[in-house]
Design a protein around this motif. Sequence first.
Motif, short mmCIF file in Angstrom:
data_model
loop_
_atom_site.label_atom_id
_atom_site.label_comp_id
_atom_site.label_asym_id
_atom_site.label_seq_id
_atom_site.Cartn_x
_atom_site.Cartn_y
_atom_site.Cartn_z
N GLY A 16 86.64 -45.13 -10.05
CA GLY A 16 85.83 -46.32 -10.31
C GLY A 16 84.34 -46.09 -10.12
N ASN A 17 83.62 -47.20 -9.97
CA ASN A 17 82.16 -47.16 -9.87
C ASN A 17 81.69 -46.43 -8.61
OD1 ASN A 17 82.03 -48.54 -12.25
ND2 ASN A 17 81.76 -50.55 -11.31
N THR A 18 82.39 -46.65 -7.50
CA THR A 18 82.00 -45.98 -6.25
C THR A 18 82.19 -44.48 -6.38
OG1 THR A 18 82.74 -47.96 -5.09
CG2 THR A 18 82.38 -46.00 -3.74
N ALA A 19 83.33 -44.08 -6.97
CA ALA A 19 83.61 -42.64 -7.15
C ALA A 19 82.54 -42.00 -8.03
CB ALA A 19 84.99 -42.45 -7.75
N LEU A 20 82.11 -42.73 -9.05
CA LEU A 20 81.07 -42.19 -9.95
C LEU A 20 79.75 -42.06 -9.21
CD1 LEU A 20 82.11 -44.19 -13.11
CD2 LEU A 20 81.95 -41.69 -13.00
N GLY A 134 78.39 -53.80 -7.29
CA GLY A 134 79.16 -55.03 -7.44
C GLY A 134 79.11 -55.50 -8.87
N TYR A 135 79.99 -56.40 -9.23
CA TYR A 135 80.09 -56.89 -10.61
C TYR A 135 78.93 -57.82 -10.96
CZ TYR A 135 82.06 -58.90 -14.83
OH TYR A 135 82.26 -59.29 -16.12
N GLU A 136 78.57 -58.69 -9.98
CA GLU A 136 77.54 -59.69 -10.26
C GLU A 136 76.20 -59.25 -9.68
OE1 GLU A 136 79.36 -63.21 -8.59
OE2 GLU A 136 80.12 -63.73 -10.57
N ASP A 137 75.33 -60.24 -9.44
CA ASP A 137 74.06 -59.89 -8.81
C ASP A 137 73.81 -60.76 -7.57
OD1 ASP A 137 73.54 -62.32 -9.95
OD2 ASP A 137 71.82 -61.66 -11.13
N ASN A 165 75.37 -55.83 -11.13
CA ASN A 165 75.86 -55.92 -12.52
C ASN A 165 76.49 -54.62 -13.00
OD1 ASN A 165 74.75 -58.63 -12.84
ND2 ASN A 165 72.75 -57.64 -12.88
N ALA A 166 77.25 -53.98 -12.10
CA ALA A 166 77.83 -52.67 -12.41
C ALA A 166 79.11 -52.76 -13.23
CB ALA A 166 78.11 -51.91 -11.12
N GLY A 167 79.63 -53.98 -13.43
CA GLY A 167 80.85 -54.16 -14.21
C GLY A 167 82.09 -53.85 -13.39
N SER A 169 85.53 -51.43 -12.53
CA SER A 169 85.64 -50.01 -12.23
C SER A 169 85.44 -49.12 -13.45
CB SER A 169 87.01 -49.73 -11.63
OG SER A 169 87.14 -50.43 -10.42
N GLY A 170 84.48 -48.23 -13.35
CA GLY A 170 84.20 -47.27 -14.42
C GLY A 170 83.07 -47.68 -15.33
N GLU A 171 82.73 -48.98 -15.32
CA GLU A 171 81.71 -49.47 -16.27
C GLU A 171 80.29 -49.15 -15.85
OE1 GLU A 171 83.89 -53.09 -18.65
OE2 GLU A 171 82.51 -53.63 -17.04
C1 LIG Z 1 88.88 -57.39 -4.13
C2 LIG Z 1 87.62 -57.40 -4.95
C3 LIG Z 1 86.59 -58.23 -4.59
C4 LIG Z 1 85.39 -58.23 -5.32
N1 LIG Z 1 84.38 -59.06 -4.93
C5 LIG Z 1 83.20 -59.03 -5.61
C6 LIG Z 1 82.13 -59.88 -5.21
O1 LIG Z 1 82.22 -60.66 -4.27
N2 LIG Z 1 80.97 -59.80 -5.91
C7 LIG Z 1 80.80 -58.94 -6.98
O2 LIG Z 1 79.72 -58.90 -7.55
N3 LIG Z 1 81.81 -58.12 -7.36
C8 LIG Z 1 83.00 -58.15 -6.71
N4 LIG Z 1 84.03 -57.31 -7.09
C9 LIG Z 1 83.77 -56.32 -8.17
C10 LIG Z 1 83.44 -54.92 -7.61
O3 LIG Z 1 82.57 -54.97 -6.50
C11 LIG Z 1 82.73 -54.04 -8.65
O4 LIG Z 1 83.43 -54.03 -9.86
C12 LIG Z 1 82.56 -52.63 -8.12
O5 LIG Z 1 81.54 -51.98 -8.84
C13 LIG Z 1 83.87 -51.85 -8.21
O6 LIG Z 1 83.73 -50.58 -7.61
P1 LIG Z 1 84.99 -49.57 -7.61
O7 LIG Z 1 85.29 -49.28 -9.05
O8 LIG Z 1 84.53 -48.38 -6.88
O9 LIG Z 1 86.10 -50.24 -6.90
C14 LIG Z 1 85.24 -57.35 -6.43
C15 LIG Z 1 86.32 -56.52 -6.80
C16 LIG Z 1 87.50 -56.56 -6.09
C17 LIG Z 1 88.66 -55.66 -6.51
#
Ligand SMILES: Cc1cc2nc3c(=O)[nH]c(=O)nc-3n(C[C@H](O)[C@H](O)[C@H](O)COP(=O)(O)O)c2cc1C
Length: 191
Positions: A16-20, A134-137, A165-167, A169-171
Amino acid sequence: MGKNVLVISGSPKKDGNTALLVGWFAEGVRSGGSTAEIIRAADLEHKAVGCTSCRVCQKSPVYRCVIKDEVSVCVARFAEADVIVMASPLYFYGASSQLKAMMDRMFSLYKWDNAANTMTTPLKGKTFVFLGSGYEDAGFDIFEKPFQLTARYTGMVYASLVVKNAGVSGEIVKLSGVREQAFELGKKIAG
Ligand SMILES: Cc1cc2nc3c(=O)[nH]c(=O)nc-3n(C[C@H](O)[C@H](O)[C@H](O)COP(=O)(O)O)c2cc1C
């Protein structure tokens, strides 16, 4: 001389995004001849989740958690690293529980003397890096705060790369410049 960089990757996702982010950062570290070892918190054996607050570590001369599992072994190794990196996805406005469980075991890396109002730790003077996404901002200030404050409290130099706004996982690959930023941070930190 090269630095010994220990990276704790806190996402349960292997690709996912962290791994990247961690991979790009590690490439930057290695480009200058330093070493980067990546440990996935989710893969470690936990005999207890987080710190049990038993305080046995406070009565011992060694900086070591007494719980006999892989988390304790990993945390004790922070003392040998020049740079400690923690990476996490934003989960409900905080770090992943996999990473938090490990972070709480860092209690064993401090010795407090409350009567004398002193604290000693082998982490003092090291560098602490946080990589987050994270997905949002929203909520990124509170996401990062525990890492910032831990570095300040411990007397560590702090650096971070936090990607909004990283999308999913993987985006994160779709965001321009993030790979370069992560690589450059790794290069700089190890330089
Ligand atoms: C359990 C869970 C909770 C999440 N909570 C948030 C959040 O509160 N705010 C946000 O912006 N993204 C949230 N996300 C999205 C992830 O933070 C985001 O897609 C991140 O880049 C994923 O990294 P990864 O691929 O290494 O797991 C959440 C995702 C999961 C699975």
